[in-house]
Write a protein that holds these residues in place. Structure first.
Motif, PDB file in Angstrom:
ATOM      1  N   ARG A   1      17.473  -0.672   5.397  1.00 16.24           N
ATOM      2  CA  ARG A   1      16.996  -1.813   4.615  1.00 16.24           C
ATOM      3  C   ARG A   1      17.973  -2.966   4.727  1.00 16.24           C
ATOM      4  NH1 ARG A   1      16.706   2.398   0.230  1.00 16.24           N
ATOM      5  NH2 ARG A   1      17.759   3.362   1.957  1.00 16.24           N
ATOM      6  N   PRO A   2      17.515  -4.231   4.676  1.00 14.52           N
ATOM      7  CA  PRO A   2      16.113  -4.630   4.574  1.00 14.52           C
ATOM      8  C   PRO A   2      15.323  -4.322   5.841  1.00 14.52           C
ATOM      9  CG  PRO A   2      17.535  -6.548   4.934  1.00 14.52           C
ATOM     10  CD  PRO A   2      18.432  -5.371   4.769  1.00 14.52           C
ATOM     11  N   PRO A   3      13.978  -4.386   5.740  1.00 16.05           N
ATOM     12  CA  PRO A   3      13.165  -4.795   4.585  1.00 16.05           C
ATOM     13  C   PRO A   3      13.116  -3.725   3.504  1.00 16.05           C
ATOM     14  CG  PRO A   3      11.736  -4.046   6.349  1.00 16.05           C
ATOM     15  CD  PRO A   3      13.140  -4.022   6.893  1.00 16.05           C
ATOM     16  N   PHE A   4      13.075  -4.165   2.257  1.00 15.47           N
ATOM     17  CA  PHE A   4      12.972  -3.267   1.121  1.00 15.47           C
ATOM     18  C   PHE A   4      11.507  -2.881   0.887  1.00 15.47           C
ATOM     19  CE2 PHE A   4      17.068  -5.272   0.531  1.00 15.47           C
ATOM     20  CZ  PHE A   4      17.850  -4.201   0.144  1.00 15.47           C
ATOM     21  N   PRO A   5      11.297  -1.766   0.169  1.00 10.30           N
ATOM     22  CA  PRO A   5       9.911  -1.319  -0.051  1.00 10.30           C
ATOM     23  C   PRO A   5       9.012  -2.381  -0.694  1.00 10.30           C
ATOM     24  CG  PRO A   5      11.434   0.409  -0.689  1.00 10.30           C
ATOM     25  CD  PRO A   5      12.268  -0.805  -0.373  1.00 10.30           C
ATOM     26  N   ALA A   6       9.586  -3.283  -1.480  1.00 12.40           N
ATOM     27  CA  ALA A   6       8.760  -4.320  -2.100  1.00 12.40           C
ATOM     28  C   ALA A   6       8.023  -5.127  -1.037  1.00 12.40           C
ATOM     29  CB  ALA A   6       9.626  -5.250  -2.952  1.00 12.40           C
ATOM     30  N   VAL A   7       8.616  -5.238   0.159  1.00 14.94           N
ATOM     31  CA  VAL A   7       7.990  -6.012   1.233  1.00 14.94           C
ATOM     32  C   VAL A   7       7.331  -5.081   2.255  1.00 14.94           C
ATOM     33  CG1 VAL A   7       8.382  -7.763   3.005  1.00 14.94           C
ATOM     34  CG2 VAL A   7       9.719  -7.804   0.883  1.00 14.94           C
ATOM     35  N   VAL A   8       8.069  -4.062   2.703  1.00 15.55           N
ATOM     36  CA  VAL A   8       7.534  -3.078   3.654  1.00 15.55           C
ATOM     37  C   VAL A   8       7.785  -1.692   3.061  1.00 15.55           C
ATOM     38  CG1 VAL A   8       7.574  -2.189   6.006  1.00 15.55           C
ATOM     39  CG2 VAL A   8       8.060  -4.607   5.589  1.00 15.55           C
ATOM     40  N   GLY A   9       6.768  -1.156   2.413  1.00 16.17           N
ATOM     41  CA  GLY A   9       6.946   0.126   1.726  1.00 16.17           C
ATOM     42  C   GLY A   9       6.049   1.199   2.286  1.00 16.17           C
ATOM     43  N   ALA A  10       5.183   1.750   1.415  1.00 16.49           N
ATOM     44  CA  ALA A  10       4.294   2.830   1.848  1.00 16.49           C
ATOM     45  C   ALA A  10       3.316   2.312   2.895  1.00 16.49           C
ATOM     46  CB  ALA A  10       3.535   3.385   0.641  1.00 16.49           C
TER      47      ALA A  10
ATOM     48  N   GLN B   1       3.690   0.776   5.523  1.00 13.30           N
ATOM     49  CA  GLN B   1       4.063  -0.576   5.977  1.00 13.30           C
ATOM     50  C   GLN B   1       3.567  -1.689   5.047  1.00 13.30           C
ATOM     51  OE1 GLN B   1       6.094  -0.861   8.926  1.00 13.30           O
ATOM     52  NE2 GLN B   1       6.157   1.312   8.444  1.00 13.30           N
ATOM     53  N   CYS B   2       3.150  -1.343   3.843  1.00 10.56           N
ATOM     54  CA  CYS B   2       2.608  -2.347   2.929  1.00 10.56           C
ATOM     55  C   CYS B   2       3.555  -2.579   1.749  1.00 10.56           C
ATOM     56  CB  CYS B   2       1.250  -1.885   2.409  1.00 10.56           C
ATOM     57  SG  CYS B   2       0.026  -1.807   3.719  1.00 10.56           S
ATOM     58  N   PRO B   3       3.447  -3.769   1.124  1.00 15.46           N
ATOM     59  CA  PRO B   3       4.298  -4.043  -0.045  1.00 15.46           C
ATOM     60  C   PRO B   3       4.078  -2.998  -1.136  1.00 15.46           C
ATOM     61  CG  PRO B   3       3.196  -6.043   0.692  1.00 15.46           C
ATOM     62  CD  PRO B   3       2.587  -4.911   1.470  1.00 15.46           C
ATOM     63  N   THR B   4       5.164  -2.502  -1.699  1.00 13.49           N
ATOM     64  CA  THR B   4       5.075  -1.357  -2.607  1.00 13.49           C
ATOM     65  C   THR B   4       6.046  -1.503  -3.771  1.00 13.49           C
ATOM     66  OG1 THR B   4       4.526   0.081  -0.736  1.00 13.49           O
ATOM     67  CG2 THR B   4       5.358   1.169  -2.717  1.00 13.49           C
ATOM     68  N   ILE B   5       5.539  -1.243  -4.975  1.00 14.89           N
ATOM     69  CA  ILE B   5       6.437  -1.085  -6.126  1.00 14.89           C
ATOM     70  C   ILE B   5       6.749   0.397  -6.236  1.00 14.89           C
ATOM     71  CG2 ILE B   5       6.599  -1.098  -8.634  1.00 14.89           C
ATOM     72  CD1 ILE B   5       5.160  -3.638  -8.769  1.00 14.89           C
ATOM     73  N   LEU B   6       8.035   0.717  -6.266  1.00 13.03           N
ATOM     74  CA  LEU B   6       8.449   2.115  -6.352  1.00 13.03           C
ATOM     75  C   LEU B   6       9.477   2.224  -7.468  1.00 13.03           C
ATOM     76  CD1 LEU B   6       9.489   4.171  -3.175  1.00 13.03           C
ATOM     77  CD2 LEU B   6       9.808   4.904  -5.510  1.00 13.03           C
ATOM     78  N   ASN B   7       9.120   2.974  -8.507  1.00 18.11           N
ATOM     79  CA  ASN B   7      10.029   3.166  -9.638  1.00 18.11           C
ATOM     80  C   ASN B   7      10.020   4.617 -10.083  1.00 18.11           C
ATOM     81  OD1 ASN B   7       9.247  -0.090 -10.599  1.00 18.11           O
ATOM     82  ND2 ASN B   7      11.353   0.633 -10.588  1.00 18.11           N
ATOM     83  N   ASN B   8      10.988   4.925 -10.906  1.00 20.93           N
ATOM     84  CA  ASN B   8      11.104   6.245 -11.516  1.00 20.93           C
ATOM     85  C   ASN B   8      10.038   6.408 -12.609  1.00 20.93           C
ATOM     86  OD1 ASN B   8      12.672   7.722 -14.043  1.00 20.93           O
ATOM     87  ND2 ASN B   8      13.068   8.686 -12.088  1.00 20.93           N
ATOM     88  N   VAL B   9       9.698   7.655 -12.908  1.00 25.27           N
ATOM     89  CA  VAL B   9       8.722   7.963 -13.965  1.00 25.27           C
ATOM     90  C   VAL B   9       9.069   7.252 -15.266  1.00 25.27           C
ATOM     91  CG1 VAL B   9       7.856   9.820 -15.458  1.00 25.27           C
ATOM     92  CG2 VAL B   9       8.151  10.234 -13.014  1.00 25.27           C
ATOM     93  N   GLU B  10      10.332   7.376 -15.678  1.00 23.03           N
ATOM     94  CA  GLU B  10      10.746   6.832 -16.979  1.00 23.03           C
ATOM     95  C   GLU B  10      10.603   5.305 -17.009  1.00 23.03           C
ATOM     96  OE1 GLU B  10      14.719   8.008 -18.071  1.00 23.03           O
ATOM     97  OE2 GLU B  10      14.641   6.917 -19.974  1.00 23.03           O
TER      98      GLU B  10
END
Lengths: 437, 134
Positions: free
Chosen positions: A198-207, A209-218
């Motif tokens: 990274r970069p690119p970070f998942p917000a731009v290239v994630g799941a 190859q698409c923009p993705t928000i990735l966070n913890n359950v909590e």
């Protein structure tokens, strides 16, 4: 039934439904203000949702503590690609067992948090990546997802608002590394869990190859309360740069181990002595890990005026981490602790980056022979040097996670390493043999 | 592909050559690619395990509650070691990394079932029960 008795010192925001009858059912959820935050968020502009999350000072609960609102704002909303929401439920950090309870007792709170995240970036699909060992939770989540589809809180045209969202569970199969965001995405795509550069970070290239928000359950579970009661109310619970509460897993040598929801900034000694009922058998506190085995260890003295928040821990050159508190009493062999922690990282290193793959393996070997009384004086510095050479030289933080606790243990408990050399293989016990995986 | 491998293993008992062929066909990749993926994941096994796979966590939080002694007790009682199965194929053992039960340590998982606050006596009873269980 709850796993442990709640403490009167808790501030129950995310865990407020824990212990209610049928707390995991959608009926209980709807009867206790459930999904109201989603409807409120549907009436807000995406940037207003993100602004509210920014005001809340919510920081990522998986361990890194990155500001959540800022993370969401990095997603390019005008991108022609689909956007995705991914939940990191690969809880594997040693000492951490909180996401389990959030999914077991209140799965709809997680679903609602995901839906609000989806509104903020106009995403229409998401996955909950749950570690393979948590099979019973996959079943609980699948049941909750079915209920949500059945009652119109997932799928097409949710509650007539014109918003579509599909959410799926996805099982891991045993890999600590898959809790690292980019390795998780690789695993989700059906590959080995190797981290991405990274970069690119998942917000731009994630799941995919698409923009993705990735966070913890909590992190997602905090979002409904933030939208429902306002970001400021959540921020006010915590300290200036970190809002809200943290599910804290008290583990190790305390009288009342358990998961407790405490406000950020909660004093460490009050947590151990009053929430956790004190150190087991009236022993003295020797060492303390604030948030999972990746964090640099603190001595009992360093804990005296420390508080459970990001800045207090950073000031002591440690981290708040994932909330996995490990308490060690005066009878704990720190060489053995360092060895066990290193064995874990050597086992879990994915092998992609050489400093981590070789570093953890050699450190495991050196610590093993040291613990068995076969070490040499130069090994003590070698352990420190090898660890320092891993820092910052890997794609993902696993190398650092292995190095940081080890460096801190060697620096702060050097005397115990010396003792092992002075004819006392392990000062605290006999037959200290450990099976090497 | 990962859930497919795990759920298939649950049915067959281990990831057999036939299973790899079948999954490769269904996913549309080569068997080599399936093998490349599955060797990464510690829950996927190429050899048969016992009917009851006893996984004892000895990571830091469990270790502080003497999980290493539980591990030695289990090895001694069953006469097997890490990733080995009893002769009748009833029980297998594995020393595992953190299974996310740290506040209720020491923890043991049998197949997918969690056992918390495991003591030496509890482990004895658990293993005796598994020996007879159908």
């Amino acid at each position: 039934m709850l796993y442990n008795e709640p403490s009167p010192l808790e501030t129950r925001v995310l865990s407020r439904r824990f212990g209610m009858p049928n707390s995991a059912s959608i009926d209980t959820y709807l009867a206790t203000d459930g999904y109201k935050a989603f409807l409120k968020a549907r009436g807000m502009k995406p940037e207003e949702i993100i602004e509210e999350v920014k005001i809340s000072n919510l920081r990522g609960r998986g361990g890194a503590g990155f500001p959540t609102g800022m993370k969401w704002s990095f997603v390019p909303r005008n991108s022609p690609k689909p956007k995705y929401i991914v939940v990191n439920a690969d809880e594997s950090e040693p000492g951490t067992c909180k996401d389990r309870l959030l999914m077991e007792y209140d799965p709809h709170q997680l679903i609602e948090g995901v839906l609000i995240a989806a509104l903020s970036v106009d995403a229409h699909a998401g996955w909950i990546y749950i570690r393979g060992e948590y099979r019973y939770l996959i079943e609980i989540m699948d049941k909750a997802l079915n209920e949500a589809y059945h009652k119109g809180w997932l799928g097409k045209n949710i509650q007539g608002t014109g918003f579509d969202f599909d959410l799926y569970t996805h099982s891991g199969a045993g890999a600590y590394e898959c809790g690292e965001e980019s390795a998780l995405l690789e695993s989700l795509e059906g590959k080995r869990g190797i981290p991405r550069i990274r970069p690119p970070f998942p917000a731009v290239v994630g799941a995919f190859q698409c923009p993705t928000i990735l966070n913890n359950v909590e992190t997602y579970c905090a979002v409904p309360a933030i939208i429902r009661d306002g970001g400021k109310a959540f921020a006010d619970l915590g300290v200036p740069k970190a809002g809200g509460t943290k599910l804290t897993c008290l583990t190790g040598h305390v009288n009342k181990p358990g998961v407790y929801e405490l406000t950020l900034g909660f004093p460490v000694m009050k947590m151990i002595n009053e929430v956790g009922g004190g150190v087991r058998n009236g022993k003295k506190l020797k060492a303390f890990i604030p948030g999972g085995s990746s964090c640099p260890i603190l001595t009992g003295e360093e804990c005296q005026d420390a508080t459970m928040d990001y800045d207090s821990m950073a000031a002591r050159k440690s981290m708040l981490g994932s909330g996995g508190v490990v308490v060690m009493d005066e009878d704990t062999c720190m060489v053995k602790a360092a060895l066990r922690i290193m064995r874990f990282y050597a086992h879990e290193s994915c092998g992609w980056c050489i400093p981590c793959r070789e570093g953890t393996t050699w450190l495991r070997k050196i610590l093993t022979r040291f613990h068995e009384g076969q070490g040499t004086r130069s090994d003590i510095d070698l352990i420190g040097d090898l660890s320092k050479n891993m820092l910052g030289r890997t794609f993902c933080p696993l190398g650092d996670a292995a190095a940081l606790p080890t460096i801190s243990i060697v620096e702060k408990f050097r005397q115990e390493f010396e003792d092992h050399l002075n004819g006392r293989p392990c000062p605290f016990e006999h037959a200290g043999h450990m099976v090497t995986v | 592909m990962i859930p497919m491998l795990l759920y298939a293993q649950d049915e067959v008992g281990h990831v057999s050559d036939e299973l790899i062929e079948e999954i490769a066909r269904r996913v549309g990749v080569t068997p080599l690619q399936v093998n490349e993926v599955l060797t990464y994941y510690s829950m996927l096994h190429r050899k048969p395990l016992g009917k009851y796979h006893v996984q004892i966590c000895t990571n830091i939080s469990c270790l502080l509650w003497d999980a290493d002694k539980l591990w030695e007790q289990a090895c001694h009682k069953l006469g097997i070691g890490h990733k080995e199965a009893t002769g009748d194929g009833q029980i297998s053992l594995e020393e595992v990394e953190c299974i996310g039960a740290c506040s209720w340590a020491p923890a043991v998982q049998v197949n997918y079932d969690f056992h918390h606050f495991v003591t030496s006596e509890k482990l004895d009873q658990l293993l005796d029960g598994l020996r007879k269980k159908q």
